[in-house]
Design a protein around this motif. Structure first.
Motif, PDB file in Angstrom:
ATOM      1  N   LEU A  89       0.829  -1.201   0.000  1.00 26.34           N
ATOM      2  CA  LEU A  89       0.000   0.000   0.000  1.00 26.34           C
ATOM      3  C   LEU A  89       0.870   1.259   0.000  1.00 26.34           C
ATOM      4  O   LEU A  89       0.594   2.224  -0.712  1.00 26.34           O
ATOM      5  CB  LEU A  89      -0.925  -0.017   1.216  1.00 26.34           C
ATOM      6  N   VAL A  90       1.946   1.246   0.798  1.00 27.47           N
ATOM      7  CA  VAL A  90       2.845   2.401   0.845  1.00 27.47           C
ATOM      8  C   VAL A  90       3.597   2.549  -0.476  1.00 27.47           C
ATOM      9  O   VAL A  90       3.772   3.660  -0.991  1.00 27.47           O
ATOM     10  CB  VAL A  90       3.815   2.285   2.030  1.00 27.47           C
ATOM     11  N   GLU A  91       4.054   1.426  -1.042  1.00 29.56           N
ATOM     12  CA  GLU A  91       4.752   1.496  -2.323  1.00 29.56           C
ATOM     13  C   GLU A  91       3.850   2.080  -3.405  1.00 29.56           C
ATOM     14  O   GLU A  91       4.289   2.890  -4.227  1.00 29.56           O
ATOM     15  CB  GLU A  91       5.230   0.103  -2.734  1.00 29.56           C
ATOM     16  N   ALA A  92       2.583   1.673  -3.414  1.00 31.74           N
ATOM     17  CA  ALA A  92       1.644   2.210  -4.393  1.00 31.74           C
ATOM     18  C   ALA A  92       1.454   3.716  -4.181  1.00 31.74           C
ATOM     19  O   ALA A  92       1.344   4.483  -5.149  1.00 31.74           O
ATOM     20  CB  ALA A  92       0.304   1.483  -4.293  1.00 31.74           C
ATOM     21  N   ALA A  93       1.432   4.149  -2.931  1.00 32.95           N
ATOM     22  CA  ALA A  93       1.305   5.572  -2.639  1.00 32.95           C
ATOM     23  C   ALA A  93       2.520   6.349  -3.122  1.00 32.95           C
ATOM     24  O   ALA A  93       2.401   7.461  -3.647  1.00 32.95           O
ATOM     25  CB  ALA A  93       1.094   5.784  -1.142  1.00 32.95           C
ATOM     26  N   LEU A  94       3.709   5.776  -2.964  1.00 38.07           N
ATOM     27  CA  LEU A  94       4.927   6.440  -3.445  1.00 38.07           C
ATOM     28  C   LEU A  94       4.915   6.582  -4.960  1.00 38.07           C
ATOM     29  O   LEU A  94       5.341   7.605  -5.512  1.00 38.07           O
ATOM     30  CB  LEU A  94       6.163   5.653  -2.996  1.00 38.07           C
ATOM     31  N   ILE A  95       4.426   5.554  -5.642  1.00 35.48           N
ATOM     32  CA  ILE A  95       4.321   5.617  -7.099  1.00 35.48           C
ATOM     33  C   ILE A  95       3.318   6.689  -7.505  1.00 35.48           C
ATOM     34  O   ILE A  95       3.553   7.477  -8.435  1.00 35.48           O
ATOM     35  CB  ILE A  95       3.921   4.241  -7.659  1.00 35.48           C
ATOM     36  N   ALA A  96       2.185   6.733  -6.797  1.00 36.11           N
ATOM     37  CA  ALA A  96       1.172   7.755  -7.086  1.00 36.11           C
ATOM     38  C   ALA A  96       1.726   9.153  -6.867  1.00 36.11           C
ATOM     39  O   ALA A  96       1.424  10.086  -7.616  1.00 36.11           O
ATOM     40  CB  ALA A  96      -0.058   7.522  -6.207  1.00 36.11           C
ATOM     41  N   LEU A 147      21.368   3.102 -13.030  1.00 36.54           N
ATOM     42  CA  LEU A 147      20.127   3.689 -12.546  1.00 36.54           C
ATOM     43  C   LEU A 147      19.752   3.141 -11.176  1.00 36.54           C
ATOM     44  O   LEU A 147      19.911   1.946 -10.914  1.00 36.54           O
ATOM     45  CB  LEU A 147      18.974   3.402 -13.521  1.00 36.54           C
ATOM     46  N   ALA A 148      19.211   4.006 -10.327  1.00 37.23           N
ATOM     47  CA  ALA A 148      18.709   3.592  -9.015  1.00 37.23           C
ATOM     48  C   ALA A 148      17.670   4.602  -8.565  1.00 37.23           C
ATOM     49  O   ALA A 148      17.464   5.642  -9.195  1.00 37.23           O
ATOM     50  CB  ALA A 148      19.851   3.482  -8.000  1.00 37.23           C
ATOM     51  N   GLY A 149      17.015   4.276  -7.452  1.00 40.03           N
ATOM     52  CA  GLY A 149      15.940   5.103  -6.943  1.00 40.03           C
ATOM     53  C   GLY A 149      14.582   4.525  -7.269  1.00 40.03           C
ATOM     54  O   GLY A 149      13.552   5.125  -6.981  1.00 40.03           O
ATOM     55  N   LEU A 150      14.565   3.344  -7.870  1.00 39.25           N
ATOM     56  CA  LEU A 150      13.319   2.702  -8.256  1.00 39.25           C
ATOM     57  C   LEU A 150      13.057   1.478  -7.387  1.00 39.25           C
ATOM     58  O   LEU A 150      13.977   0.725  -7.052  1.00 39.25           O
ATOM     59  CB  LEU A 150      13.348   2.277  -9.728  1.00 39.25           C
ATOM     60  N   LEU A 151      11.811   1.295  -6.999  1.00 39.34           N
ATOM     61  CA  LEU A 151      11.407   0.081  -6.310  1.00 39.34           C
ATOM     62  C   LEU A 151      11.448  -1.091  -7.288  1.00 39.34           C
ATOM     63  O   LEU A 151      11.320  -0.910  -8.506  1.00 39.34           O
ATOM     64  CB  LEU A 151       9.996   0.233  -5.749  1.00 39.34           C
ATOM     65  N   GLU A 152      11.616  -2.294  -6.745  1.00 39.34           N
ATOM     66  CA  GLU A 152      11.651  -3.471  -7.619  1.00 39.34           C
ATOM     67  C   GLU A 152      10.351  -3.589  -8.418  1.00 39.34           C
ATOM     68  O   GLU A 152      10.359  -4.028  -9.567  1.00 39.34           O
ATOM     69  CB  GLU A 152      11.886  -4.728  -6.788  1.00 39.34           C
ATOM     70  N   THR A 153       9.239  -3.172  -7.822  1.00 39.86           N
ATOM     71  CA  THR A 153       7.954  -3.213  -8.531  1.00 39.86           C
ATOM     72  C   THR A 153       7.900  -2.223  -9.686  1.00 39.86           C
ATOM     73  O   THR A 153       7.083  -2.374 -10.594  1.00 39.86           O
ATOM     74  CB  THR A 153       6.800  -2.922  -7.553  1.00 39.86           C
ATOM     75  N   GLN A 154       8.759  -1.207  -9.661  1.00 40.87           N
ATOM     76  CA  GLN A 154       8.805  -0.215 -10.734  1.00 40.87           C
ATOM     77  C   GLN A 154       9.805  -0.572 -11.826  1.00 40.87           C
ATOM     78  O   GLN A 154       9.869   0.107 -12.853  1.00 40.87           O
ATOM     79  CB  GLN A 154       9.163   1.156 -10.148  1.00 40.87           C
ATOM     80  N   GLU A 155      10.580  -1.614 -11.598  1.00 42.77           N
ATOM     81  CA  GLU A 155      11.648  -1.973 -12.531  1.00 42.77           C
ATOM     82  C   GLU A 155      11.149  -2.271 -13.937  1.00 42.77           C
ATOM     83  O   GLU A 155      11.773  -1.809 -14.918  1.00 42.77           O
ATOM     84  CB  GLU A 155      12.442  -3.161 -11.981  1.00 42.77           C
ATOM     85  N   PRO A 156      10.047  -3.022 -14.119  1.00 44.53           N
ATOM     86  CA  PRO A 156       9.618  -3.316 -15.494  1.00 44.53           C
ATOM     87  C   PRO A 156       9.356  -2.064 -16.320  1.00 44.53           C
ATOM     88  O   PRO A 156       9.730  -2.006 -17.496  1.00 44.53           O
ATOM     89  CB  PRO A 156       8.335  -4.136 -15.288  1.00 44.53           C
ATOM     90  N   GLY A 157       8.739  -1.053 -15.726  1.00 43.63           N
ATOM     91  CA  GLY A 157       8.461   0.172 -16.460  1.00 43.63           C
ATOM     92  C   GLY A 157       9.724   0.919 -16.840  1.00 43.63           C
ATOM     93  O   GLY A 157       9.834   1.451 -17.953  1.00 43.63           O
TER      94      GLY A 157
END
Length: 301
Positions: A13-20, A259-269
């Motif tokens: 939930l927090v990771e999704a909020a950070l992406i938002a 590159l860094a600063g991305l969550l593993e869930t954001q890696e595909p994008g």
């Protein structure tokens, strides 16, 4: 900053909020947010924290609540004592060892291990003491890239913060040219001070670091000093996606991108954007929930 809002929620939930938050184009930049684990032995329990220089308004709370698409956790609002929390938050942190490097605040002694490159980075108003998993992962990856035979002659550190990645790259490739940039003007003095404290020369010649203020790659100096055979960017997933074409264009054929600063869930994008820019994965590290990517531009055949 005199006020803080805290929300406890599951990691996803927090990771999704950070992406938002990254995607919120109208975000009030006077509200700074971060997400982190509650404790190492509670990897699925996270906190979202927001810092403000004013008492939070209903609109501020509504903006934070809007980051949570499915379930809004309770908010705890507190007034903080009058102190420099950016400094205090970094004081007393334990040193880290990452790859060939040892990074510590002035509260801790330098490493006495042979062959280790030591950096002292005081608490400051810029990101990147090396304590963060992404910075430590970048130091590890740079060490690995050197061990794989990478030769660097011209490098750029985009979103340099304290300058730590530029300093580390220079320690590995001391004769290269280095350009460091950040969107925040405060980083000019931060990097200059840290360079002086660590014996890193500033300037435009070989083995020196040139610092500028720029939004991403958009600056005449960054363009003039390119193309680069190494570009580093430890920022956020959204800007990494947006900047992928610029990174690709700024690299020589066969050049390298860290590159860094991305969550593993954001890696595909992020990787998809890099593929469209002609960049292919050469290596990756996962530190906690964060991915560190080494990509390479297609060489001329």
């Amino acid at each position: 900053m005199s006020w803080k809002i805290t929300a406890l929620a599951p990691r996803l939930l927090v990771e999704a909020a950070l992406i938002a938050h990254e995607d919120a184009l109208d975000w009030d930049h006077d509200i700074l947010i971060s997400g982190s684990e509650v404790a190492e032995d509670q990897p699925d329990d996270w906190r979202l924290e927001a810092w403000l220089s004013r008492k939070p308004t209903k609109a501020d709370k509504a903006a934070l609540a809007a980051l949570f698409a499915t379930e809004v956790p309770p908010f705890v609002v507190e007034k903080l004592p009058e102190t420099d929390w950016l400094v205090t938050s970094q004081q007393g942190l334990e040193p880290i060892s990452a790859g060939k490097f040892h990074v510590h605040t002035p509260d801790h002694p330098a490493s006495e291990d042979a062959g280790v490159v030591d950096f002292v980075i005081p608490a400051s108003q810029a990101f990147g003491t090396g304590q963060h998993a992404t910075t430590a992962g970048c130091l590890t990856m740079l060490t690995h890239m050197k061990a794989q035979g990478l030769v660097v002659r011209n490098a750029a550190d985009i979103g340099t913060g304290t300058g730590i990645l530029a300093f580390a790259a220079r320690a590995l490739w001391p004769q290269a040219y280095y350009t460091a940039s950040d969107i925040d003007r405060v980083c000019v003095d931060v990097v200059s001070g840290n360079a002086a404290a660590n014996g890193v020369p500033m300037g435009s010649g070989a083995g020196r670091i040139t610092m500028t203020v720029a939004d991403g790659m958009d600056h005449p100096l960054i363009a003039a000093r390119g193309p680069y055979d190494l570009v580093m960017a430890n920022i956020l997933a959204g800007p990494l996606v947006a900047l992928a074409p610029d990174f690709g264009a700024a690299l020589v054929p066969g050049g390298h991108l860290l590159l860094a600063g991305l969550l593993e869930t954001q890696e595909p994008g992020v990787r998809a954007a890099c593929r469209r820019a002609g960049l292919r994965l050469a290596g990756r590290i996962v530190r906690g929930d964060w991915s560190i990517l080494w990509l390479r531009k297609r060489p001329i055949r």
